[in-house]
Design a protein around this motif. Sequence first.
Motif, PDB file in Angstrom:
ATOM      1  N   ARG A  64       0.862  -1.007   0.065  1.00 13.77           N
ATOM      2  CA  ARG A  64       0.004  -0.087   0.034  1.00 13.77           C
ATOM      3  C   ARG A  64       0.830   1.205   0.012  1.00 13.77           C
ATOM      4  O   ARG A  64       0.549   2.186  -0.770  1.00 13.77           O
ATOM      5  CB  ARG A  64      -1.036  -0.165   1.233  1.00 13.77           C
ATOM      6  CG  ARG A  64      -2.251  -0.567   1.010  1.00 13.77           C
ATOM      7  CD  ARG A  64      -2.956  -1.049   2.008  1.00 13.77           C
ATOM      8  NE  ARG A  64      -3.169   0.079   3.028  1.00 13.77           N
ATOM      9  CZ  ARG A  64      -3.595   0.074   4.436  1.00 13.77           C
ATOM     10  NH1 ARG A  64      -3.697  -1.439   5.028  1.00 13.77           N
ATOM     11  NH2 ARG A  64      -3.782   1.056   5.102  1.00 13.77           N
ATOM     12  N   LEU A  65       1.943   1.227   0.791  1.00 13.19           N
ATOM     13  CA  LEU A  65       2.735   2.509   0.899  1.00 13.19           C
ATOM     14  C   LEU A  65       3.618   2.707  -0.380  1.00 13.19           C
ATOM     15  O   LEU A  65       3.562   3.783  -0.771  1.00 13.19           O
ATOM     16  CB  LEU A  65       3.504   2.186   2.049  1.00 13.19           C
ATOM     17  CG  LEU A  65       4.398   3.564   2.284  1.00 13.19           C
ATOM     18  CD1 LEU A  65       3.602   4.534   3.065  1.00 13.19           C
ATOM     19  CD2 LEU A  65       5.555   2.895   3.442  1.00 13.19           C
ATOM     20  N   CYS A  66       3.997   1.770  -0.896  1.00 16.37           N
ATOM     21  CA  CYS A  66       4.778   1.668  -2.058  1.00 16.37           C
ATOM     22  C   CYS A  66       4.021   2.133  -3.228  1.00 16.37           C
ATOM     23  O   CYS A  66       4.390   2.740  -3.986  1.00 16.37           O
ATOM     24  CB  CYS A  66       5.604   0.287  -2.481  1.00 16.37           C
ATOM     25  SG  CYS A  66       6.916   0.111  -1.203  1.00 16.37           S
ATOM     26  N   ARG A  67       2.920   1.793  -3.383  1.00 11.52           N
ATOM     27  CA  ARG A  67       1.803   2.087  -4.493  1.00 11.52           C
ATOM     28  C   ARG A  67       1.869   3.697  -4.414  1.00 11.52           C
ATOM     29  O   ARG A  67       1.802   4.409  -5.523  1.00 11.52           O
ATOM     30  CB  ARG A  67       0.483   1.392  -4.315  1.00 11.52           C
ATOM     31  CG  ARG A  67      -0.156   1.311  -5.728  1.00 11.52           C
ATOM     32  CD  ARG A  67      -1.451   0.477  -5.553  1.00 11.52           C
ATOM     33  NE  ARG A  67      -1.315  -0.723  -5.227  1.00 11.52           N
ATOM     34  CZ  ARG A  67      -1.853  -1.223  -3.983  1.00 11.52           C
ATOM     35  NH1 ARG A  67      -2.986  -0.392  -3.590  1.00 11.52           N
ATOM     36  NH2 ARG A  67      -1.992  -2.237  -3.526  1.00 11.52           N
ATOM     37  N   ARG A  68       1.597   3.999  -3.297  1.00 10.26           N
ATOM     38  CA  ARG A  68       1.335   5.467  -3.154  1.00 10.26           C
ATOM     39  C   ARG A  68       2.616   6.457  -3.469  1.00 10.26           C
ATOM     40  O   ARG A  68       2.506   7.281  -4.143  1.00 10.26           O
ATOM     41  CB  ARG A  68       0.947   5.886  -1.647  1.00 10.26           C
ATOM     42  CG  ARG A  68       0.745   7.479  -1.684  1.00 10.26           C
ATOM     43  CD  ARG A  68      -0.073   7.942  -0.314  1.00 10.26           C
ATOM     44  NE  ARG A  68       0.200   9.199  -0.240  1.00 10.26           N
ATOM     45  CZ  ARG A  68       0.486   9.601   1.151  1.00 10.26           C
ATOM     46  NH1 ARG A  68       0.453   9.053   2.310  1.00 10.26           N
ATOM     47  NH2 ARG A  68       1.090  10.834   1.228  1.00 10.26           N
ATOM     48  N   LEU A  69       3.933   5.680  -2.823  1.00 10.44           N
ATOM     49  CA  LEU A  69       5.003   6.328  -3.394  1.00 10.44           C
ATOM     50  C   LEU A  69       5.303   6.400  -4.727  1.00 10.44           C
ATOM     51  O   LEU A  69       5.663   7.276  -5.536  1.00 10.44           O
ATOM     52  CB  LEU A  69       6.240   5.621  -2.590  1.00 10.44           C
ATOM     53  CG  LEU A  69       6.461   5.792  -0.975  1.00 10.44           C
ATOM     54  CD1 LEU A  69       7.248   4.896  -0.228  1.00 10.44           C
ATOM     55  CD2 LEU A  69       6.467   7.300  -0.628  1.00 10.44           C
ATOM     56  N   GLY A  70       4.691   5.256  -5.678  1.00  9.08           N
ATOM     57  CA  GLY A  70       4.854   5.161  -7.075  1.00  9.08           C
ATOM     58  C   GLY A  70       4.463   6.278  -7.646  1.00  9.08           C
ATOM     59  O   GLY A  70       4.543   6.814  -8.652  1.00  9.08           O
ATOM     60  N   ASP A  71       2.938   6.180  -7.044  1.00  9.96           N
ATOM     61  CA  ASP A  71       1.928   7.437  -7.746  1.00  9.96           C
ATOM     62  C   ASP A  71       2.644   8.823  -7.563  1.00  9.96           C
ATOM     63  O   ASP A  71       2.389   9.595  -8.539  1.00  9.96           O
ATOM     64  CB  ASP A  71       0.546   7.187  -7.140  1.00  9.96           C
ATOM     65  CG  ASP A  71       0.078   5.944  -7.534  1.00  9.96           C
ATOM     66  OD1 ASP A  71       0.632   5.555  -8.414  1.00  9.96           O
ATOM     67  OD2 ASP A  71      -0.934   5.570  -6.710  1.00  9.96           O
ATOM     68  N   GLU A  72       3.212   8.938  -6.768  1.00  3.37           N
ATOM     69  CA  GLU A  72       3.652  10.463  -6.644  1.00  3.37           C
ATOM     70  C   GLU A  72       5.251  10.649  -7.040  1.00  3.37           C
ATOM     71  O   GLU A  72       5.701  11.651  -6.754  1.00  3.37           O
ATOM     72  CB  GLU A  72       3.487  10.801  -4.855  1.00  3.37           C
ATOM     73  CG  GLU A  72       2.268  10.810  -4.560  1.00  3.37           C
ATOM     74  CD  GLU A  72       1.980  11.079  -3.081  1.00  3.37           C
ATOM     75  OE1 GLU A  72       3.098  11.663  -2.503  1.00  3.37           O
ATOM     76  OE2 GLU A  72       0.754  11.053  -2.629  1.00  3.37           O
TER      77      GLU A  72
END
Lengths: 250, 507
Positions: free
Chosen positions: B280-288
């Motif tokens: 979950r965290l990495c998906r958000r980091l990737g999006d940003e």
Amino acid sequence: MSVYRAEIFETARNGGAWREGTEGDGVWADAGLRLATARRHVDRIERQFRRAPSKGSALRTGFAAVDAVLPDGGLTCGAIHESLGLAARRFAVHLLARRLENAAAPALWAVPVAAGHALYGPGLAGYGVDPSRLVIARYRSAVEGLWLIEEALKSGAFSLVLGEPEGALGTTAARRLSLAAEAGGTCGLLVSEGGAAISAPGTSASRWRAEPAPAAISETGPVRRRLSLVLERCRGLTGEETRRWLLDTV
Amino acid sequence: MSGRRYLCLWLPFLPTDRLRPAAGEAPLSVPGATVQRVGNSAFLVALDRMARQRGLRSGMTLASAQAVCPDLTVLPHDPDGDRARLYELALWCDRFTPLVAVDGVDGLMLDTAGCDPLFETDTDSGEAVLIRQAREGLAALGFHASAALASTSGAAAALARYGGREEWHVAPDAKLSDVLSDLPVTALSAVEPGLDEDVFDGLVRVGLRRIGDLIGVPRAALAARFGLALASALDKALGQAPRPIAPRPIRPPYRVRLRFPDPIGDTPDIEAALRRLLDRLCRRLGDEGRGCRRLDWTLYRADRTEQSLTIGTARPARDPNRLFRLFAEKLKTVEPGYGVDSMLLAATGVEACTATQEDGIGAVTGYDRTALETAIDRLGNRLGADNVFRLAPVDSHLPDRAQTRTAVLPDKSAPWSKSGDRPLRLLNAPYPIEDLGGHSFRIFGRRTALRLLRGPERIAPEWWRKDAFWAGGARDYYDVEDETGRRFWIYSEAGNRPVRWYLHGLF
């Protein structure tokens, strides 16, 4: 190797004209069993010919006389080597300099935390090593040190991994390091300024004994520093080649 | 436009309020002003309330201001700092509404529609409480603010700045043309920042001083004479044209939490939970387009105790598998106890991380950078980050000061000098050796005959630095070897009699 493999599969497909001694005589009834046996046979043949998967070329010592004797023209990559004797470090630093000349990846030297004066950059630079391309990792205990060397070898990220284990390694530890070097395709060099062998028999690809030798001082030329090098054992070398050299170093 | 509610917070003394607490010693009873230097002269830019009361004006030279007001506190003019602080205050205002925009250079605009019931109390309406809390909160942070709450953002902006009161609360059903009619025409510059000074001069010259005077004038005539901007500013203030605000996107902290219906304790369960958190965290980091340098994983146990595990990376990372492998080393130290109730994974040190780093194309460097980064991270997390390093040269001729430690990544550094023969090992403290005469020395308790290879090389201490280690003065270094060829680096202190010898390095 591919010839052997093709031959065996050919015989397996042709319905068992080919015999395998340990499995007994006769025609194979079961195709599955036949295939399994063929695979085992391939494995056995391959094991004889298998060489460690090496990422770089062999690590040349930079001394033409020495490289000429070594089976790969240098120290085999994907294996563990040992450098012993009072000048073991000097020889190791010499190899490190050669390695960094030819490989792009940095090298790693594992040192115990306790050894505060372990490595001195200006001294390394004098031997032709760029200290900026040497990662130094310090460990607190012998177990941590072995873990560190194993991880560094396995990662494949380093062109050369140097370590100075305290005392001899057990068979298991030596075997583990050897497998890690093979897995990562990395050259490992264990250094000991004490004289005793580090690695268990059969686990290191070569063992070197480096002793200091008096420098040659001439009236006119520069001082030529010397190193007495003995190749005590080397995998794949059986002949009666010269194994003792007196070499000029930096 | 019905249903819209906007709260404008105007910070008239933002530059001085921002700097005064930092300036420290100056008590607030002393006037303060920010000063910009242009060539040899300095001009006042922003003034605080007291400076204005004492008659100072923006644009005065510092010399004349100090003649009027000798106790003036002078602060540096820093518009970038002001803007940054205003953005921080906008984030602070997230507590009132999710839609917060920066209004001009000194104001905040909050879209409070629908938020007021949350603040309602028995005695006061929600909006009144909201205005009070916003002003009190800003005051507690050291900022004076005027507030205006109205149905259009234009009216709120104009009232907060030119309303002459510190709090305006315009009821939703109030007629804006009545409320605004008393404001001076210059108030429209708060609605439309592009409006020229010349326009207001022209308006005043024809006797149109208040907004009320303009409302009766036909728009077409107004636009023909004074430009379209004025007509549109008036429409926006009255709500006849939209004046949208651009709220800052809110970036919540990089934390993910997982709660379990029943406490978990098995290692596979904990691993699976960690993987889910990382995904979950990495998906958000990737999006940003970002990566984290540090991850804190906290496990909350059923008996209200907690355990924290931390990993660090050499470069910003957002590959869940790689981060998981870094935690894997520490998983055996997890003690679930009575079971883990919930977990929190928080990323700190979040930095921009471009995709190429992730892809690890080592074309530039000629080797696999990703492998190196992963290896460095693994080693650093087990051994301690300060136990994995490189050596970097220090520009000093003293042998014991010639190197320092530096981070492995980024892997660029100053070149090393190759001059001079230096030993491979330098002793931390020089080891005293005894001169036995006839080129013989007692080294490590053994009589050793030495042969000179090179030397002496004189090295003098750095006179500008007091260094106990070099208290003995200049040294003469010699590169020597014994009869077997072992090399030593020894020195004698040049000024001392009798001569004492030390071993400083081994080759």
